[in-house]
Design a protein around this motif. Structure first.
Motif, PDB file in Angstrom:
ATOM      1  N   ARG A  25       0.835  -1.211   0.000  1.00  0.00           N
ATOM      2  CA  ARG A  25       0.000   0.000   0.000  1.00  0.00           C
ATOM      3  C   ARG A  25       0.870   1.260   0.000  1.00  0.00           C
ATOM      4  O   ARG A  25       0.593   2.215  -0.706  1.00  0.00           O
TER       5      ARG A  25
ATOM      6  N   GLU B 208      -3.850  -7.222  -9.178  1.00  0.00           N
ATOM      7  CA  GLU B 208      -5.100  -6.522  -9.457  1.00  0.00           C
ATOM      8  C   GLU B 208      -6.163  -6.750  -8.382  1.00  0.00           C
ATOM      9  O   GLU B 208      -7.094  -5.967  -8.248  1.00  0.00           O
ATOM     10  N   ASP B 209      -6.033  -7.852  -7.600  1.00  0.00           N
ATOM     11  CA  ASP B 209      -7.050  -8.109  -6.576  1.00  0.00           C
ATOM     12  C   ASP B 209      -6.969  -7.100  -5.437  1.00  0.00           C
ATOM     13  O   ASP B 209      -7.924  -6.905  -4.702  1.00  0.00           O
TER      14      ASP B 209
ATOM     15  N   VAL C 242      -4.848  -3.857  -5.642  1.00  0.00           N
ATOM     16  CA  VAL C 242      -4.701  -2.473  -6.104  1.00  0.00           C
ATOM     17  C   VAL C 242      -5.791  -2.164  -7.126  1.00  0.00           C
ATOM     18  O   VAL C 242      -5.943  -2.867  -8.116  1.00  0.00           O
ATOM     19  N   LYS C 243      -6.582  -1.128  -6.855  1.00  0.00           N
ATOM     20  CA  LYS C 243      -7.711  -0.825  -7.744  1.00  0.00           C
ATOM     21  C   LYS C 243      -7.590   0.543  -8.407  1.00  0.00           C
ATOM     22  O   LYS C 243      -8.351   0.855  -9.312  1.00  0.00           O
ATOM     23  N   ASP C 244      -6.684   1.386  -7.932  1.00  0.00           N
ATOM     24  CA  ASP C 244      -6.700   2.774  -8.398  1.00  0.00           C
ATOM     25  C   ASP C 244      -5.482   3.168  -9.233  1.00  0.00           C
ATOM     26  O   ASP C 244      -5.127   4.328  -9.310  1.00  0.00           O
ATOM     27  N   LYS C 245      -4.789   2.194  -9.828  1.00  0.00           N
ATOM     28  CA  LYS C 245      -3.620   2.485 -10.672  1.00  0.00           C
ATOM     29  C   LYS C 245      -3.735   1.667 -11.951  1.00  0.00           C
ATOM     30  O   LYS C 245      -4.362   0.602 -11.961  1.00  0.00           O
TER      31      LYS C 245
ATOM     32  N   LYS D 248      -6.378  -8.497 -17.660  1.00  0.00           N
ATOM     33  CA  LYS D 248      -5.338  -7.469 -17.662  1.00  0.00           C
ATOM     34  C   LYS D 248      -3.982  -8.014 -18.114  1.00  0.00           C
ATOM     35  O   LYS D 248      -2.932  -7.573 -17.678  1.00  0.00           O
TER      36      LYS D 248
END
Ligand code: SF4
Ligand code: F3S
Length: 341
Positions: free
Chosen positions: A144, A157-158, A160-163, A198
């Motif tokens: 984080r 991807e599970d 981190v959602k905002d990059k 992705k």
């Protein structure tokens, strides 16, 4: 700290000829299914590219991903590209230890706010973050902290959602795929086109099955039943021995491993589906040996596409799937490129 030299200067300094560099650019364009006309643009962009900072976090893993990238018998332009990036923090490769190592991560984050690439491999114990720590910091907290200033993230991807995120899956991933993704990022300043998981479509757009040299045996219904029967010795299809090639999307059937030497199916081993989601929970030999209906439909689409196996890649640079899948097969004349550059 960023290296002031451009990639072109760095490669010249290391003795890479213009021709060798152009060949690498042509191979990269081919791998990424870009037309030969893009090669000069790739060469020009890569030559001017400044050294990007990369922070690599390895959590609960076997070091196979790093081994995959660093094992080579001779220096290649790909390895020079990796030498060229500023790998500011890597648990396995860095010389620093203890507080000095953590200081390097903090320094890289501070000096390259919003610009560094974050690569993450391994798993994180989400239910019990305290089970896996580095320098007293849980994997989850370190992720984080480090993701906050990243320009883009490879994997996770599970969480981190905002990059912008790209997954380069495989156990381990094919080295040339990571090098191709990096070259694309250096060239275009953006991640390549991705599939629904992705993954970069240029490498994961077609199934192992559609690019497998044993496919003619599958189509004729000729299957090895045991690992040492006459069919196995004759190179027949490994489907009945558990091959997950029809459900697996990866580039190893074409780019292979160990500098193009071989790949699992060529070595007589069924594909385990190592680039598919939930490999360790749902993959391997325990999975039911049936081809999902969606994959059968996709396979039928490939077979129907003008005599060549065409992936579901769509939209890359505004071209059609067929144009992109066949672009890399057009001839690239290195002599002409060398003269004109
Ligand atoms: Fe190749 Fe496996 Fe497909 Fe058979 S099932 S053709 S061995 S990928
Ligand atoms: Fe993995 Fe299957 Fe290739 S197991 S290495 S995707 S042949």
């Amino acid at each position: 700290m960023a290296d002031p030299k451009s990639l072109g200067e760095s490669l010249r300094h290391q003795g890479v000829s213009r021709r060798g560099f152009l060949k690498y650019c042509a191979a990269t364009a081919s791998m990424m299914a870009l037309p030969p006309s893009m090669v000069p643009a790739i060469a020009s962009a890569l030559e001017k590219a400044q050294r990007p900072s990369v922070i690599w976090l390895s959590f609960q893993e076997c070091t196979g991903c790093t081994e995959s990238l660093t094992r080579s018998h001779a220096p290649t332009v790909e390895s020079l590209i990796f030498d060229y990036i500023s790998l500011d923090y890597h648990h396995t490769l860095q010389a620093a230890a203890g507080e000095a190592a953590e200081l390097a991560r903090e320094q890289a984050m501070h000096d390259n706010q919003g610009k560094y690439l974050l690569v993450v491999d391994g798993s994180i114990p989400l239910a019990h973050p305290e089970f896996s720590t580095i320098a007293g910091i849980s994997n989850l907290e370190m992720l984080r902290e480090t993701v906050a200033g990243a320009a883009a993230v490879v994997a996770v991807e599970d969480i981190v959602k905002d990059k912008p995120i790209i997954n380069v899956p495989g156990c381990p991933p094919v080295p040339v795929v990571i090098s191709g993704v990096l070259a694309h990022y250096l060239t275009f300043g953006a991640l390549p086109e991705l599939d629904e998981h992705k993954r970069p479509l240029a490498f994961y757009g077609q199934s192992i099955h559609d690019r497998c040299y044993r496919r003619p045996f599958y189509d004729k219904g000729l299957f090895a039943e045991t690992f040492d029967d006459a069919g196995a010795k004759a190179g027949w299809c490994l489907y009945r021995l558990g091959c997950k090639g029809p459900m697996t999307y990866n580039a190893c059937a074409t780019v292979k491993w160990n500098q193009g030497t071989s790949w699992p199916v060529e070595s007589g081993h069924p594909c385990l589906g190592c680039s598919e989601p939930n490999l360790w929970d749902a993959g391997g030999f325990d999975q039911a040996l049936s081809i999902p209906t969606s994959d059968l439909a996709r396979t039928a689409t490939y077979a129907a596409a003008a005599g060549v196996a065409v992936g579901t890649v769509s939209g890359m640079l505004g071209r059609s799937a067929k144009q992109r899948a066949t672009a890399g097969r057009e001839a690239v004349n290195i002599d002409d490129l060398e003269k004109s550059s």
